[in-house]
Design a protein around this motif. Structure first.
Motif, PDB file in Angstrom:
ATOM      1  N   GLY A  31      -1.772   9.772  11.281  1.00 38.49           N
ATOM      2  CA  GLY A  31      -0.392   9.373  11.018  1.00 38.49           C
ATOM      3  C   GLY A  31      -0.251   7.879  10.794  1.00 38.49           C
ATOM      4  O   GLY A  31       0.524   7.432   9.938  1.00 38.49           O
ATOM      5  N   GLY A  32      -1.000   7.074  11.565  1.00 33.45           N
ATOM      6  CA  GLY A  32      -0.945   5.626  11.389  1.00 33.45           C
ATOM      7  C   GLY A  32      -1.481   5.186  10.044  1.00 33.45           C
ATOM      8  O   GLY A  32      -0.891   4.320   9.368  1.00 33.45           O
ATOM      9  N   LEU A  33      -2.597   5.779   9.628  1.00 35.74           N
ATOM     10  CA  LEU A  33      -3.172   5.441   8.318  1.00 35.74           C
ATOM     11  C   LEU A  33      -2.262   5.895   7.186  1.00 35.74           C
ATOM     12  O   LEU A  33      -2.095   5.191   6.187  1.00 35.74           O
ATOM     13  CB  LEU A  33      -4.554   6.088   8.177  1.00 35.74           C
ATOM     14  N   ALA A  34      -1.653   7.082   7.347  1.00 40.20           N
ATOM     15  CA  ALA A  34      -0.748   7.585   6.300  1.00 40.20           C
ATOM     16  C   ALA A  34       0.470   6.687   6.153  1.00 40.20           C
ATOM     17  O   ALA A  34       0.936   6.438   5.033  1.00 40.20           O
ATOM     18  CB  ALA A  34      -0.321   9.014   6.628  1.00 40.20           C
ATOM     19  N   LEU A  35       1.012   6.193   7.272  1.00 46.68           N
ATOM     20  CA  LEU A  35       2.141   5.260   7.191  1.00 46.68           C
ATOM     21  C   LEU A  35       1.726   3.987   6.470  1.00 46.68           C
ATOM     22  O   LEU A  35       2.458   3.482   5.599  1.00 46.68           O
ATOM     23  CB  LEU A  35       2.663   4.924   8.589  1.00 46.68           C
ATOM     24  N   ALA A  36       0.541   3.467   6.804  1.00 48.32           N
ATOM     25  CA  ALA A  36       0.074   2.236   6.160  1.00 48.32           C
ATOM     26  C   ALA A  36      -0.085   2.426   4.664  1.00 48.32           C
ATOM     27  O   ALA A  36       0.320   1.567   3.865  1.00 48.32           O
ATOM     28  CB  ALA A  36      -1.253   1.794   6.785  1.00 48.32           C
ATOM     29  N   VAL A  37      -0.660   3.555   4.262  1.00 43.45           N
ATOM     30  CA  VAL A  37      -0.886   3.797   2.838  1.00 43.45           C
ATOM     31  C   VAL A  37       0.437   3.952   2.098  1.00 43.45           C
ATOM     32  O   VAL A  37       0.674   3.295   1.070  1.00 43.45           O
ATOM     33  CB  VAL A  37      -1.767   5.056   2.636  1.00 43.45           C
ATOM     34  N   THR A  38       1.324   4.820   2.603  1.00 49.65           N
ATOM     35  CA  THR A  38       2.566   5.090   1.872  1.00 49.65           C
ATOM     36  C   THR A  38       3.508   3.889   1.876  1.00 49.65           C
ATOM     37  O   THR A  38       4.249   3.678   0.913  1.00 49.65           O
ATOM     38  CB  THR A  38       3.295   6.306   2.470  1.00 49.65           C
ATOM     39  N   LEU A  39       3.498   3.116   2.941  1.00 53.88           N
ATOM     40  CA  LEU A  39       4.377   1.950   3.002  1.00 53.88           C
ATOM     41  C   LEU A  39       3.798   0.777   2.217  1.00 53.88           C
ATOM     42  O   LEU A  39       4.508   0.119   1.449  1.00 53.88           O
ATOM     43  CB  LEU A  39       4.608   1.545   4.460  1.00 53.88           C
ATOM     44  N   LEU A  40       2.496   0.520   2.373  1.00 55.74           N
ATOM     45  CA  LEU A  40       1.928  -0.710   1.821  1.00 55.74           C
ATOM     46  C   LEU A  40       1.417  -0.559   0.394  1.00 55.74           C
ATOM     47  O   LEU A  40       1.465  -1.518  -0.375  1.00 55.74           O
ATOM     48  CB  LEU A  40       0.816  -1.212   2.741  1.00 55.74           C
ATOM     49  N   VAL A  41       0.912   0.625   0.021  1.00 57.37           N
ATOM     50  CA  VAL A  41       0.576   0.800  -1.403  1.00 57.37           C
ATOM     51  C   VAL A  41       1.835   0.633  -2.244  1.00 57.37           C
ATOM     52  O   VAL A  41       1.830  -0.050  -3.270  1.00 57.37           O
ATOM     53  CB  VAL A  41      -0.070   2.183  -1.648  1.00 57.37           C
ATOM     54  N   ASN A  42       2.921   1.239  -1.790  1.00 59.09           N
ATOM     55  CA  ASN A  42       4.171   1.099  -2.533  1.00 59.09           C
ATOM     56  C   ASN A  42       4.754  -0.308  -2.461  1.00 59.09           C
ATOM     57  O   ASN A  42       5.589  -0.673  -3.288  1.00 59.09           O
ATOM     58  CB  ASN A  42       5.210   2.115  -2.034  1.00 59.09           C
ATOM     59  N   SER A  43       4.338  -1.098  -1.483  1.00 56.17           N
ATOM     60  CA  SER A  43       4.862  -2.459  -1.388  1.00 56.17           C
ATOM     61  C   SER A  43       4.475  -3.281  -2.610  1.00 56.17           C
ATOM     62  O   SER A  43       5.230  -4.158  -3.046  1.00 56.17           O
ATOM     63  CB  SER A  43       4.352  -3.147  -0.108  1.00 56.17           C
ATOM     64  N   TYR A  44       3.279  -3.018  -3.173  1.00 47.95           N
ATOM     65  CA  TYR A  44       2.911  -3.709  -4.417  1.00 47.95           C
ATOM     66  C   TYR A  44       3.049  -2.807  -5.643  1.00 47.95           C
ATOM     67  O   TYR A  44       3.302  -3.276  -6.745  1.00 47.95           O
ATOM     68  CB  TYR A  44       1.493  -4.295  -4.340  1.00 47.95           C
ATOM     69  N   TYR A  45       2.888  -1.493  -5.452  1.00 45.33           N
ATOM     70  CA  TYR A  45       3.029  -0.544  -6.559  1.00 45.33           C
ATOM     71  C   TYR A  45       4.430  -0.630  -7.165  1.00 45.33           C
ATOM     72  O   TYR A  45       4.598  -0.589  -8.381  1.00 45.33           O
ATOM     73  CB  TYR A  45       2.761   0.856  -6.019  1.00 45.33           C
ATOM     74  N   ASN A  46       5.451  -0.757  -6.299  1.00 50.80           N
ATOM     75  CA  ASN A  46       6.827  -0.875  -6.796  1.00 50.80           C
ATOM     76  C   ASN A  46       7.023  -2.141  -7.621  1.00 50.80           C
ATOM     77  O   ASN A  46       7.824  -2.168  -8.555  1.00 50.80           O
ATOM     78  CB  ASN A  46       7.823  -0.857  -5.627  1.00 50.80           C
ATOM     79  N   HIS A  47       6.303  -3.191  -7.264  1.00 53.82           N
ATOM     80  CA  HIS A  47       6.387  -4.421  -8.061  1.00 53.82           C
ATOM     81  C   HIS A  47       5.789  -4.211  -9.445  1.00 53.82           C
ATOM     82  O   HIS A  47       6.342  -4.687 -10.447  1.00 53.82           O
ATOM     83  CB  HIS A  47       5.656  -5.561  -7.351  1.00 53.82           C
ATOM     84  N   ILE A  48       4.655  -3.490  -9.506  1.00 51.54           N
ATOM     85  CA  ILE A  48       4.049  -3.239 -10.810  1.00 51.54           C
ATOM     86  C   ILE A  48       4.985  -2.396 -11.672  1.00 51.54           C
ATOM     87  O   ILE A  48       5.111  -2.626 -12.881  1.00 51.54           O
ATOM     88  CB  ILE A  48       2.684  -2.538 -10.639  1.00 51.54           C
ATOM     89  N   ILE A  49       5.666  -1.417 -11.048  1.00 52.38           N
ATOM     90  CA  ILE A  49       6.669  -0.643 -11.794  1.00 52.38           C
ATOM     91  C   ILE A  49       7.751  -1.577 -12.324  1.00 52.38           C
ATOM     92  O   ILE A  49       8.190  -1.460 -13.475  1.00 52.38           O
ATOM     93  CB  ILE A  49       7.292   0.446 -10.900  1.00 52.38           C
ATOM     94  N   GLY A  50       8.184  -2.516 -11.478  1.00 50.98           N
ATOM     95  CA  GLY A  50       9.175  -3.495 -11.913  1.00 50.98           C
ATOM     96  C   GLY A  50       8.677  -4.321 -13.085  1.00 50.98           C
ATOM     97  O   GLY A  50       9.422  -4.582 -14.049  1.00 50.98           O
ATOM     98  N   TRP A  51       7.404  -4.731 -13.029  1.00 53.47           N
ATOM     99  CA  TRP A  51       6.838  -5.490 -14.150  1.00 53.47           C
ATOM    100  C   TRP A  51       6.877  -4.649 -15.430  1.00 53.47           C
ATOM    101  O   TRP A  51       7.198  -5.173 -16.504  1.00 53.47           O
ATOM    102  CB  TRP A  51       5.384  -5.884 -13.858  1.00 53.47           C
ATOM    103  N   THR A  52       6.506  -3.365 -15.320  1.00 48.84           N
ATOM    104  CA  THR A  52       6.490  -2.524 -16.533  1.00 48.84           C
ATOM    105  C   THR A  52       7.899  -2.339 -17.089  1.00 48.84           C
ATOM    106  O   THR A  52       8.086  -2.304 -18.312  1.00 48.84           O
ATOM    107  CB  THR A  52       5.859  -1.149 -16.243  1.00 48.84           C
ATOM    108  N   MET A  53       8.890  -2.237 -16.196  1.00 48.43           N
ATOM    109  CA  MET A  53      10.279  -2.147 -16.660  1.00 48.43           C
ATOM    110  C   MET A  53      10.682  -3.433 -17.373  1.00 48.43           C
ATOM    111  O   MET A  53      11.299  -3.415 -18.442  1.00 48.43           O
ATOM    112  CB  MET A  53      11.210  -1.890 -15.481  1.00 48.43           C
ATOM    113  N   GLY A  54      10.314  -4.561 -16.767  1.00 49.95           N
ATOM    114  CA  GLY A  54      10.646  -5.847 -17.367  1.00 49.95           C
ATOM    115  C   GLY A  54       9.978  -6.022 -18.720  1.00 49.95           C
ATOM    116  O   GLY A  54      10.607  -6.472 -19.696  1.00 49.95           O
TER     117      GLY A  54
END
Length: 527
Positions: free
Chosen positions: A102-125
């Motif tokens: 559970g701890g590793l899953a929280l880290a992956v889902t929270l932190l991968v998306n912490s930068y993944y969402n930025h890349i999505i933002g870059w692609t939108m921009g």
């Protein structure tokens, strides 16, 4: 647990959502440069080997973990792993295994998306900037990208747009949110991909100085094996790509599968998910970016990591007929692919909050939005404050959660199912399935080859990265650069802080649900 859970509205919606979870930026952005820089056709040997030995077995395990967990009211990985682990070890040991998962899953889902969402933002921009022709007359697309990520208005504006889209999708729930998005975006991704392939393969030879640099030559570059470049580093890159592209070792497939009915077919659905992902990655992803880059830049310009999409390709779109429209189509494709993957991680965290608090889905979706703002701020602030495009915080977080933790979590899942749940795992996978997984496959792969192969790959990965200085107090790749060292240290503190928090929250969640058998250290009701 008797909590009533949502269900998928249709089999098509389920498969498209699962495929959307897998089909993401990794297919169109990550895979092409990984294949290009790691031996082309030679890279595909360990790639398909990892798909067969690790990807497909773990995909089946995660679907079964999720469906079984959903039957008991769980949508997050920790309790799911606990339920199977306690069949092979005592509950007080099983809760430790479940808490780690559970701890590793929280880290992956929270932190991968912490930068993944930025890349999505870059692609939108970049979609907007392509349509407006903003980079069409610049001297350097590399400097243009550096200026972009140092521009607070552009970075924060499109990042918030991406997060807001995810929030409202998650608020809609499984059928009216996630499933609806998948039904719209997934077919669009394939249509855009086909259009781009047609345009790519009709480019001809745009470089007069090198008439042999053509899109077809680019395809040949991808598929012709360069055996001299096939080494252990390339093998590990191929294994990591399989985990990243199939979204295994994250817990999000388990979360989606938790909304299944107890007898829904997971074998056919799981294999269909793999097939749709590989179609998007190997056929579409491998036939767009690399041939375009090769036609304009030759063999030296196709292994450029983030730069391939945001630096190399924009410089090529400048030279193409209707380049602004082709560029907009490319970045819109990346945006859609990113959103269908990111919403799966977003929904996982919504489920986590709903299971551990009294929050309803809308409130939980807002809380996840706020959480992503907090953990995503360093990704945005580093280039703005340091005035560089080095992205060391991004790199350090990705080193841990985008590679290392995926293997540990996937290895934990396969060991729990194969070695602790043992013979009960096969009928759980086959329940309701039209195609049955044969007993020999389960014993040979899920109980044998797959966990052993994952242990070997993980050990070799640790040895290789240790030689490169990844585990030093100050990693080799930032040694001597005082401006970047604090960002690497901050990345590590955030990563392990989130893992610790996740372990504590998961332990409390399992304890609350199964207090009686944990107090007695005996399983009360066998699965």
């Amino acid at each position: 647990m008797s909590e009533k859970r949502e269900n998928w509205g249709s089999k098509l919606g389920l498969v498209l959502a699962m495929a959307g979870n897998a089909v993401g930026l990794g297919n169109f952005w990550r895979y092409p440069y990984q294949a290009a820089k790691n031996g082309g056709g030679a890279f595909m040997l360990p790639y398909f080997g990892a798909l067969i030995l690790m990807g497909i077995p773990l995909m089946l395990v995660e679907w079964s973990l999720g469906r079984m967990g959903g039957k008991y009211g769980h949508g997050t990985l920790g309790p799911m792993v606990y339920l199977q682990a306690r069949e092979g070890v005592k509950p007080r040991t099983a809760i430790l295994i479940g808490s780690l998962a559970g701890g590793l899953a929280l880290a992956v889902t929270l932190l991968v998306n912490s930068y993944y969402n930025h890349i999505i933002g870059w692609t939108m921009g970049y979609t907007v900037l392509s349509l407006t022709g903003s980079y069409m007359n610049v001297e350097s697309t590399g400097q243009f990208f550096a200026d972009y990520i140092q521009n607070p208005g552009l970075v924060f504006g499109f990042w918030l747009l991406a997060l807001t889209t995810l929030m409202f999708t998650a608020m809609g729930g499984i059928q009216k949110g996630v499933e609806r998005m998948a039904k719209i975006l997934m077919p669009t991704i394939y249509v855009f991909g086909i259009i781009l392939i047609i345009r790519t393969l009709t480019l001809g030879s745009p470089n007069a100085a090198h008439p042999d640099w053509t899109p077809i030559a680019g395809l040949n570059f991808i598929w012709s094996p360069r055996w001299s470049e096939l080494n252990w580093a390339a093998t590990m890159a191929a294994c990591g790509q399989i985990f990243f592209t199939l979204s295994i070792g994250m817990g999000i497939i388990c979360n989606y599968a938790s909304y299944l009915k107890p007898d829904d077919d997971i074998v056919l659905s799981g294999l269909t998910t793999v097939a749709l992902n590989e179609l998007a990655e190997v056929i579409l992803g491998g036939t767009i970016a690399i041939p375009i880059a090769y036609a304009f830049m030759g063999p030296d310009g196709v292994g450029a990591s983030i730069g391939l999409s945001f630096i190399a390709l924009p410089s090529l779109f400048k030279e193409m007929g209707f380049g602004n429209l082709i560029g907009a189509l490319w970045f819109l494709l990346l945006s859609f692919a990113g959103l269908t993957s990111a919403v799966a991680m977003y929904n996982y965290l919504v489920s986590l909050i709903m299971e551990n608090t009294s929050a309803i889905r809308k409130k939980a979706s807002v809380l996840v939005f706020i959480g992503y703002i907090i953990v995503g701020l360093p990704v945005a602030l580093e280039p703005i404050l340091t005035k560089t495009a080095d992205l060391m915080y991004f790199t350090e977080v990705d080193n841990w959660v985008g590679n290392f933790f995926l293997f540990i979590l996937g290895m934990t899942e396969i060991i729990v199912t194969g070695w602790l749940f043992r013979e009960k795992g096969l009928p759980e996978i086959n329940r309701g399935s039209y195609w049955k997984v044969p007993s020999w496959f389960y014993k040979l792969f899920i109980q044998g080859i797959t966990p052993i192969a994952m242990i070997v790959v993980l050990v070799m990965y640790v040895v290789d990265t240790a030689k490169q200085g990844y585990y030093k107090l100050i990693p080799t790749f930032v040694a001597g650069n005082d401006a970047l060292i604090p960002w690497v240290i901050a990345g590590r503190l955030v990563v392990f802080g989130v893992v610790a928090l996740g372990c504590i929250v998961t332990y409390a969640s399992i304890k609350r649900s199964y207090r009686e058998e944990l107090d007695k250290n005996e399983v009360i009701v066998r699965l």
